[in-house]
Design a protein around this motif. Structure first.
Motif, mmCIF file in Angstrom:
data_model
loop_
_atom_site.group_PDB
_atom_site.id
_atom_site.type_symbol
_atom_site.label_atom_id
_atom_site.label_comp_id
_atom_site.label_asym_id
_atom_site.label_seq_id
_atom_site.Cartn_x
_atom_site.Cartn_y
_atom_site.Cartn_z
ATOM 1 N N GLN A 2 0.814 -1.200 0.000
ATOM 2 C CA GLN A 2 0.000 0.000 0.000
ATOM 3 C C GLN A 2 0.857 1.263 0.000
ATOM 4 O OE1 GLN A 2 -2.765 -0.158 3.206
ATOM 5 N NE2 GLN A 2 -4.107 -1.631 2.190
ATOM 6 N N PHE A 3 1.989 1.198 0.680
ATOM 7 C CA PHE A 3 2.874 2.361 0.713
ATOM 8 C C PHE A 3 3.406 2.662 -0.687
ATOM 9 C CE2 PHE A 3 7.068 4.339 1.514
ATOM 10 C CZ PHE A 3 6.621 5.470 2.189
ATOM 11 N N GLY A 4 3.751 1.643 -1.425
ATOM 12 C CA GLY A 4 4.224 1.801 -2.804
ATOM 13 C C GLY A 4 3.136 2.370 -3.701
ATOM 14 N N GLU A 5 1.905 1.910 -3.483
ATOM 15 C CA GLU A 5 0.783 2.432 -4.274
ATOM 16 C C GLU A 5 0.550 3.909 -3.971
ATOM 17 O OE1 GLU A 5 -2.491 -0.102 -3.331
ATOM 18 O OE2 GLU A 5 -1.752 -1.761 -4.581
ATOM 19 N N MET A 6 0.680 4.297 -2.697
ATOM 20 C CA MET A 6 0.497 5.704 -2.332
ATOM 21 C C MET A 6 1.582 6.569 -2.957
ATOM 22 S SD MET A 6 -1.001 5.553 1.613
ATOM 23 C CE MET A 6 0.387 6.368 2.225
ATOM 24 N N ILE A 7 2.810 6.067 -2.953
ATOM 25 C CA ILE A 7 3.908 6.818 -3.566
ATOM 26 C C ILE A 7 3.677 6.932 -5.066
ATOM 27 C CG2 ILE A 7 6.368 6.741 -4.129
ATOM 28 C CD1 ILE A 7 6.880 5.660 -1.335
ATOM 29 N N GLY A 8 3.251 5.859 -5.682
ATOM 30 C CA GLY A 8 2.963 5.881 -7.120
ATOM 31 C C GLY A 8 1.841 6.849 -7.453
ATOM 32 N N ALA A 9 0.789 6.840 -6.649
ATOM 33 C CA ALA A 9 -0.339 7.752 -6.871
ATOM 34 C C ALA A 9 0.103 9.192 -6.677
ATOM 35 C CB ALA A 9 -1.480 7.399 -5.924
ATOM 36 N N THR A 10 0.931 9.423 -5.647
ATOM 37 C CA THR A 10 1.432 10.781 -5.387
ATOM 38 C C THR A 10 2.282 11.265 -6.549
ATOM 39 O OG1 THR A 10 1.444 10.340 -3.009
ATOM 40 C CG2 THR A 10 2.738 12.201 -3.784
ATOM 41 N N VAL A 11 3.159 10.412 -7.037
ATOM 42 C CA VAL A 11 4.002 10.779 -8.182
ATOM 43 C C VAL A 11 3.128 11.052 -9.404
ATOM 44 C CG1 VAL A 11 5.740 9.913 -9.801
ATOM 45 C CG2 VAL A 11 6.067 9.604 -7.343
ATOM 46 N N LEU A 13 -0.046 12.082 -9.438
ATOM 47 C CA LEU A 13 -0.755 13.346 -9.226
ATOM 48 C C LEU A 13 0.177 14.540 -9.411
ATOM 49 C CD1 LEU A 13 -3.070 12.520 -6.203
ATOM 50 C CD2 LEU A 13 -3.746 12.966 -8.566
ATOM 51 N N LEU A 14 1.388 14.431 -8.894
ATOM 52 C CA LEU A 14 2.357 15.515 -9.076
ATOM 53 C C LEU A 14 2.687 15.714 -10.554
ATOM 54 C CD1 LEU A 14 4.830 14.992 -6.098
ATOM 55 C CD2 LEU A 14 3.294 16.926 -6.473
ATOM 56 N N THR A 15 2.834 14.632 -11.264
ATOM 57 C CA THR A 15 3.127 14.717 -12.700
ATOM 58 C C THR A 15 1.989 15.406 -13.439
ATOM 59 O OG1 THR A 15 4.437 12.690 -12.571
ATOM 60 C CG2 THR A 15 3.715 13.376 -14.751
ATOM 61 N N MET A 16 0.764 15.028 -13.107
ATOM 62 C CA MET A 16 -0.394 15.666 -13.753
ATOM 63 C C MET A 16 -0.467 17.143 -13.380
ATOM 64 S SD MET A 16 -3.519 12.924 -13.910
ATOM 65 C CE MET A 16 -3.783 12.902 -12.162
ATOM 66 N N ALA A 17 -0.235 17.460 -12.097
ATOM 67 C CA ALA A 17 -0.297 18.852 -11.659
ATOM 68 C C ALA A 17 0.766 19.690 -12.375
ATOM 69 C CB ALA A 17 -0.124 18.938 -10.147
#
Length: 80
Positions: A2-11, A13-17
């Motif tokens: 789950q921690f890896g998924e959160m990091i992936g999702a954060t990355v 979202l940051l890329t999209m932003a």
């Protein structure tokens, strides 16, 4: 996992932003360039309008002089 998924999702979202910000900046830059071009063209149009008005004034003056000369010729012919 789950921690890896959160990091992936954060990355993600940051890329999209960052992409959205870059698109916005590019759009604003393009709009500023377009505005500058429009201002420049308006200035040129103003100069052209003044030039056309000057040429129209000169043309009217020349036509008036020609008409005056023709009237003088008509008067001379009438006296004959």
């Amino acid at each position: 996992m789950q921690f890896g998924e959160m990091i992936g999702a954060t990355v993600g979202l940051l890329t999209m932003a960052i992409s959205v910000v870059l698109i916005y900046v590019a759009h604003e830059r393009k709009m500023a360039i377009n505005k500058a071009e429009i201002d420049y063209l308006r200035e040129d149009l103003g100069k052209l309008e003044k030039r056309v008005q000057d040429l129209e004034d000169k043309l009217v003056t020349k036509v008036d002089k020609i008409m005056e000369k023709l009237n003088n010729i008509d008067l001379k012919i009438a006296k004959l």
